[in-house]
Design an enzyme around this catalytic site. Sequence first.
Site, PDB file in Angstrom:
ATOM      1  N   VAL A 198     -31.926 109.803  -3.951  1.00 34.38           N
ATOM      2  CA  VAL A 198     -32.329 110.876  -4.855  1.00 34.38           C
ATOM      3  C   VAL A 198     -32.204 110.448  -6.313  1.00 34.38           C
ATOM      4  O   VAL A 198     -33.111 110.665  -7.130  1.00 34.38           O
ATOM      5  CB  VAL A 198     -31.494 112.139  -4.555  1.00 34.38           C
ATOM      6  CG1 VAL A 198     -31.616 113.168  -5.654  1.00 34.38           C
ATOM      7  CG2 VAL A 198     -31.947 112.738  -3.228  1.00 34.38           C
ATOM      8  N   LYS A 220     -25.394  97.166  -5.813  1.00 34.34           N
ATOM      9  CA  LYS A 220     -26.631  97.949  -5.916  1.00 34.34           C
ATOM     10  C   LYS A 220     -27.226  97.822  -7.321  1.00 34.34           C
ATOM     11  O   LYS A 220     -28.425  97.608  -7.493  1.00 34.34           O
ATOM     12  CB  LYS A 220     -26.305  99.420  -5.604  1.00 34.34           C
ATOM     13  CG  LYS A 220     -27.499 100.282  -5.344  1.00 34.34           C
ATOM     14  CD  LYS A 220     -27.088 101.696  -4.905  1.00 34.34           C
ATOM     15  CE  LYS A 220     -27.047 101.849  -3.406  1.00 34.34           C
ATOM     16  NZ  LYS A 220     -26.858 103.224  -2.949  1.00 34.34           N
ATOM     17  N   THR A 226     -26.976 118.062  -2.820  1.00 36.67           N
ATOM     18  CA  THR A 226     -26.972 119.301  -2.032  1.00 36.67           C
ATOM     19  C   THR A 226     -25.529 119.737  -1.852  1.00 36.67           C
ATOM     20  O   THR A 226     -24.729 119.016  -1.250  1.00 36.67           O
ATOM     21  CB  THR A 226     -27.633 119.035  -0.668  1.00 36.67           C
ATOM     22  OG1 THR A 226     -28.962 118.562  -0.900  1.00 36.67           O
ATOM     23  CG2 THR A 226     -27.672 120.289   0.180  1.00 36.67           C
ATOM     24  N   GLU A 269     -32.842 119.078  -4.955  1.00 39.79           N
ATOM     25  CA  GLU A 269     -33.986 118.188  -4.779  1.00 39.79           C
ATOM     26  C   GLU A 269     -34.578 118.395  -3.386  1.00 39.79           C
ATOM     27  O   GLU A 269     -33.856 118.451  -2.411  1.00 39.79           O
ATOM     28  CB  GLU A 269     -33.525 116.735  -4.966  1.00 39.79           C
ATOM     29  CG  GLU A 269     -34.625 115.725  -4.870  1.00 39.79           C
ATOM     30  CD  GLU A 269     -35.827 116.103  -5.740  1.00 39.79           C
ATOM     31  OE1 GLU A 269     -35.666 116.317  -6.953  1.00 39.79           O
ATOM     32  OE2 GLU A 269     -36.933 116.214  -5.184  1.00 39.79           O
ATOM     33  N   LEU A 274     -37.310 116.418  -2.212  1.00 35.14           N
ATOM     34  CA  LEU A 274     -38.181 115.298  -1.831  1.00 35.14           C
ATOM     35  C   LEU A 274     -37.949 114.892  -0.381  1.00 35.14           C
ATOM     36  O   LEU A 274     -36.863 115.062   0.162  1.00 35.14           O
ATOM     37  CB  LEU A 274     -37.971 114.103  -2.766  1.00 35.14           C
ATOM     38  CG  LEU A 274     -36.599 113.425  -2.862  1.00 35.14           C
ATOM     39  CD1 LEU A 274     -36.310 112.516  -1.693  1.00 35.14           C
ATOM     40  CD2 LEU A 274     -36.515 112.642  -4.151  1.00 35.14           C
ATOM     41  N   LEU A 328     -44.381 121.628  13.077  1.00 40.49           N
ATOM     42  CA  LEU A 328     -44.546 122.124  14.444  1.00 40.49           C
ATOM     43  C   LEU A 328     -44.955 120.982  15.381  1.00 40.49           C
ATOM     44  O   LEU A 328     -45.652 121.209  16.363  1.00 40.49           O
ATOM     45  CB  LEU A 328     -45.590 123.250  14.473  1.00 40.49           C
ATOM     46  CG  LEU A 328     -45.144 124.596  13.879  1.00 40.49           C
ATOM     47  CD1 LEU A 328     -46.290 125.605  13.900  1.00 40.49           C
ATOM     48  CD2 LEU A 328     -43.933 125.169  14.621  1.00 40.49           C
ATOM     49  N   ALA A 378     -43.772 118.734  18.151  1.00 38.43           N
ATOM     50  CA  ALA A 378     -42.645 118.567  19.074  1.00 38.43           C
ATOM     51  C   ALA A 378     -42.265 117.096  19.151  1.00 38.43           C
ATOM     52  O   ALA A 378     -43.118 116.220  19.040  1.00 38.43           O
ATOM     53  CB  ALA A 378     -43.025 119.103  20.449  1.00 38.43           C
ATOM     54  N   GLY A 379     -40.999 116.816  19.316  1.00 32.82           N
ATOM     55  CA  GLY A 379     -40.549 115.425  19.363  1.00 32.82           C
ATOM     56  C   GLY A 379     -39.138 115.313  19.892  1.00 32.82           C
ATOM     57  O   GLY A 379     -38.644 116.212  20.580  1.00 32.82           O
ATOM     58  N   CYS A 408     -30.359 114.466   5.946  1.00 29.95           N
ATOM     59  CA  CYS A 408     -30.194 115.825   5.398  1.00 29.95           C
ATOM     60  C   CYS A 408     -30.001 116.913   6.452  1.00 29.95           C
ATOM     61  O   CYS A 408     -28.978 117.602   6.427  1.00 29.95           O
ATOM     62  CB  CYS A 408     -31.379 116.167   4.505  1.00 29.95           C
ATOM     63  SG  CYS A 408     -31.384 115.198   2.990  1.00 29.95           S
TER      64      CYS A 408
HETATM   65  P1  NAD Z   1     -27.146 107.972  -1.261  1.00 30.64           P
HETATM   66  O1  NAD Z   1     -25.974 107.739  -0.411  1.00 30.64           O
HETATM   67  O2  NAD Z   1     -28.422 107.238  -1.006  1.00 30.64           O
HETATM   68  O3  NAD Z   1     -26.743 107.692  -2.795  1.00 30.64           O
HETATM   69  C1  NAD Z   1     -25.587 108.159  -3.414  1.00 30.64           C
HETATM   70  C2  NAD Z   1     -25.172 107.121  -4.452  1.00 30.64           C
HETATM   71  O4  NAD Z   1     -24.138 107.659  -5.280  1.00 30.64           O
HETATM   72  C3  NAD Z   1     -24.600 105.841  -3.859  1.00 30.64           C
HETATM   73  O5  NAD Z   1     -25.332 104.734  -4.360  1.00 30.64           O
HETATM   74  C4  NAD Z   1     -23.152 105.814  -4.355  1.00 30.64           C
HETATM   75  O6  NAD Z   1     -22.668 104.510  -4.585  1.00 30.64           O
HETATM   76  C5  NAD Z   1     -23.252 106.606  -5.624  1.00 30.64           C
HETATM   77  N1  NAD Z   1     -22.003 107.177  -6.126  1.00 30.64           N
HETATM   78  C6  NAD Z   1     -21.034 107.835  -5.431  1.00 30.64           C
HETATM   79  N2  NAD Z   1     -20.067 108.251  -6.269  1.00 30.64           N
HETATM   80  C7  NAD Z   1     -20.419 107.878  -7.527  1.00 30.64           C
HETATM   81  C8  NAD Z   1     -19.835 108.035  -8.807  1.00 30.64           C
HETATM   82  N3  NAD Z   1     -18.681 108.686  -8.988  1.00 30.64           N
HETATM   83  N4  NAD Z   1     -20.465 107.499  -9.869  1.00 30.64           N
HETATM   84  C9  NAD Z   1     -21.653 106.846  -9.699  1.00 30.64           C
HETATM   85  N5  NAD Z   1     -22.243 106.676  -8.515  1.00 30.64           N
HETATM   86  C10 NAD Z   1     -21.646 107.200  -7.428  1.00 30.64           C
HETATM   87  O7  NAD Z   1     -27.408 109.540  -1.214  1.00 30.64           O
HETATM   88  P2  NAD Z   1     -28.819 110.316  -1.334  1.00 30.64           P
HETATM   89  O8  NAD Z   1     -29.551 110.245  -0.041  1.00 30.64           O
HETATM   90  O9  NAD Z   1     -29.484 109.929  -2.591  1.00 30.64           O
HETATM   91  O10 NAD Z   1     -28.291 111.819  -1.452  1.00 30.64           O
HETATM   92  C11 NAD Z   1     -27.683 112.300  -2.633  1.00 30.64           C
HETATM   93  C12 NAD Z   1     -27.644 113.811  -2.562  1.00 30.64           C
HETATM   94  O11 NAD Z   1     -28.971 114.339  -2.569  1.00 30.64           O
HETATM   95  C13 NAD Z   1     -26.990 114.372  -1.308  1.00 30.64           C
HETATM   96  O12 NAD Z   1     -26.304 115.550  -1.623  1.00 30.64           O
HETATM   97  C14 NAD Z   1     -28.175 114.691  -0.421  1.00 30.64           C
HETATM   98  O13 NAD Z   1     -27.890 115.719   0.495  1.00 30.64           O
HETATM   99  C15 NAD Z   1     -29.189 115.158  -1.428  1.00 30.64           C
HETATM  100  N6  NAD Z   1     -30.583 115.012  -1.013  1.00 30.64           N
HETATM  101  C16 NAD Z   1     -30.995 113.892  -0.339  1.00 30.64           C
HETATM  102  C17 NAD Z   1     -32.336 113.753   0.023  1.00 30.64           C
HETATM  103  C18 NAD Z   1     -32.814 112.533   0.782  1.00 30.64           C
HETATM  104  O14 NAD Z   1     -33.940 112.585   1.276  1.00 30.64           O
HETATM  105  N7  NAD Z   1     -32.062 111.468   0.882  1.00 30.64           N
HETATM  106  C19 NAD Z   1     -33.255 114.752  -0.298  1.00 30.64           C
HETATM  107  C20 NAD Z   1     -32.815 115.857  -1.008  1.00 30.64           C
HETATM  108  C21 NAD Z   1     -31.473 115.979  -1.348  1.00 30.64           C
END
Ligand code: NAD
Length: 433
Positions: free
Chosen positions: A11, A35, A122, A151, A153, A253, A255-256, A263
Site C-alpha cells: 500500500v 527493502k 486497515t 485504501e 486498491l 460472483l 465460484a472458486g 486482506c
Molecule cells: P506490507 O507488509 O506489504 O508493508 C508494510 C511495510 O511497513 C513493511 O515494509 C514494513 O517493513 C513496514 N513497516 C512496519 N513498521 C514500520 C515503521 N515503524 N516504520 C516504517 N516502516 C514500517 O503491508 P501492506 O500489504 O502494504 O498493508 C499495509 C496496510 O494496508 C494493512 O493494514 C493492510 O490491511 C492495508 N491494505 C492492504 C491492501 C493490499 O492489497 N495489500 C489493500 C488495502 C489495504
Amino acid sequence: MRVAMIGSGYVGLVSGACFADFGHHVVCIDVDQAKIDNLKAGIMPIYEPGLDELVATNVEAGRLRFTTDIADGMADAEAVFIAVGTPSRRGDGHADLSYVHAAARDIARQIRRFTVVVNKSTVPVGTGDVVEQIIRETAPDADFAVASNPEFLREGAAIGDFKRPDRIVIGVEDPRARAVLEELYRPLFLNEAPILVTGRRTSELIKYAANAFLAVKITFINEIADLCEKTGANVQQVARGIGLDKRIGPKFLNAGPGYGGSCFPKDTLALIRIAEEHETRLRIVEATVEANDRRKLAMGDKVIAACGGSVAGRTIAILGLTFKPETDDMRDAPSIDIINVLQAAGARIVAHDPEGENQARAILKDVEYRPDAYAAVEGADAAVIVTEWDEFRALDLARLKSLLAAPVIVDLRNIYRRDEMERHGFAYTAVGR
Ligand code: NAD
C-alpha cells in the site's frame, strides 16, 4: 504537496508512487533496510504490473525517493501516511496494532510544523483516537491532526485502482486535515472520483465493512456452487442470472476455492473481534469465515475424489499458487490448505506459478517447482488449476493430455468448458457446474 509514507509495502509503495505521479513530492520510508536498498536500486519488493516503471519515472523526475531515516523523510512533510501492516494477532484474530503504534511514536518525534497524520492501514474503529493520544503523549507540543483514509486498491490492479478509484474515503475531525487531504487528492476530484468525507470512526469502519461484504458475497456464491453440484444446476448461469439484477451486481460472483490473500481473512476476523468488544455480533461474517475455512480444505478433498478416492503415492500438478493472478502474494492463499490436504493424503506435489514461487518456497514444504505449466503436468496423475493466471487460460489441451500420466483435470476457477475438456478425453471436474 510534500508527503511522507511510513511503510513501503504494497500500500505504501503503490500510494507513494501514485501520489508522486500526480505531481506531489513523496518520500517512502521503511524500517526494512534491504527493502529500501533494493528500491533505491530499482528492485521492487512485490510483483505488481506497471509498478517498476511508475517508480522509475517518478524517481527520475525527482518526486519520489526512499529512506530508512524518518527524520530525513519527514523533514518537510505536510502529510504523513501510516501504511504499515496490521496482521492478525496470533491466537485471537484481533488486528495487531503494534506497528501502527510504533509508527505513531516515530512520527511524533519528528513533527516540526502542522502535520496531518493519515492512517491508510486497515485499523479497528477508534485507532485514530489512539494514534492521536500516542502522539500527544510523546510530543505534547506537536501541532497535528489525525485523519483516516482507508485504501481499497486490489493487488494485481493496484495502480489503476489508486488512480481511478470507485471512491475516496476521508475520515476527519479537524477541518485543516480535510483541506490537506482534499488538496492531495485534487487530481482525482478532477477525474470525478466520488469523495466521501466522514467522521474518523465511520471511515475506519467503512473499510472493514467493505471487505467483509465482499467476503460474504464470494462465500455466498461458493455455497450456491455446492448446491449446484448436488442439484445439477450451473453456478456460472446462476451468478449471471442474479448478477444482472442491479441490486446485486455481477462482480465477486465467481465460484472458486475460497477467498485468501492479505486482506479478507485477517479483516473479517478483526471485524468479528471489534463487534465482540462492543458487545455486538456479526453472525453473517462469523458464518462466512467458518464456511471459507472449511471450503479451502474441502477443495483438497475434491481433488482426491477426482483422483478416484486416493492420492497416496500419486503426483498432483498444481497450476497457480498465489491467492489470485497478477500478484506474487501468497498470504492465506487457498493453495496452501489444498496442498496440505493432498500431502497429508500421501500425494507428491509439483507446481508452477508465474510469479509466486519465491514467496511459496517460504511457506510450502516438499513442493517441486517447475518452470511452466507443461513441465508441471509432465508425468502427473492430475492437474489442478488453483489460480486463474492468463497463461493457464488457453493451454494446448492435446499437449496437456499427452504429458499427463492420467487425463484428470480439476479446474477450481471454472476457466474451461466441460464439453471441450471432454472432447479432448479429460475427466474434468469444475466448481458448481
Ligand atoms: P506490507 O507488509 O506489504 O508493508 C508494510 C511495510 O511497513 C513493511 O515494509 C514494513 O517493513 C513496514 N513497516 C512496519 N513498521 C514500520 C515503521 N515503524 N516504520 C516504517 N516502516 C514500517 O503491508 P501492506 O500489504 O502494504 O498493508 C499495509 C496496510 O494496508 C494493512 O493494514 C493492510 O490491511 C492495508 N491494505 C492492504 C491492501 C493490499 O492489497 N495489500 C489493500 C488495502 C489495504
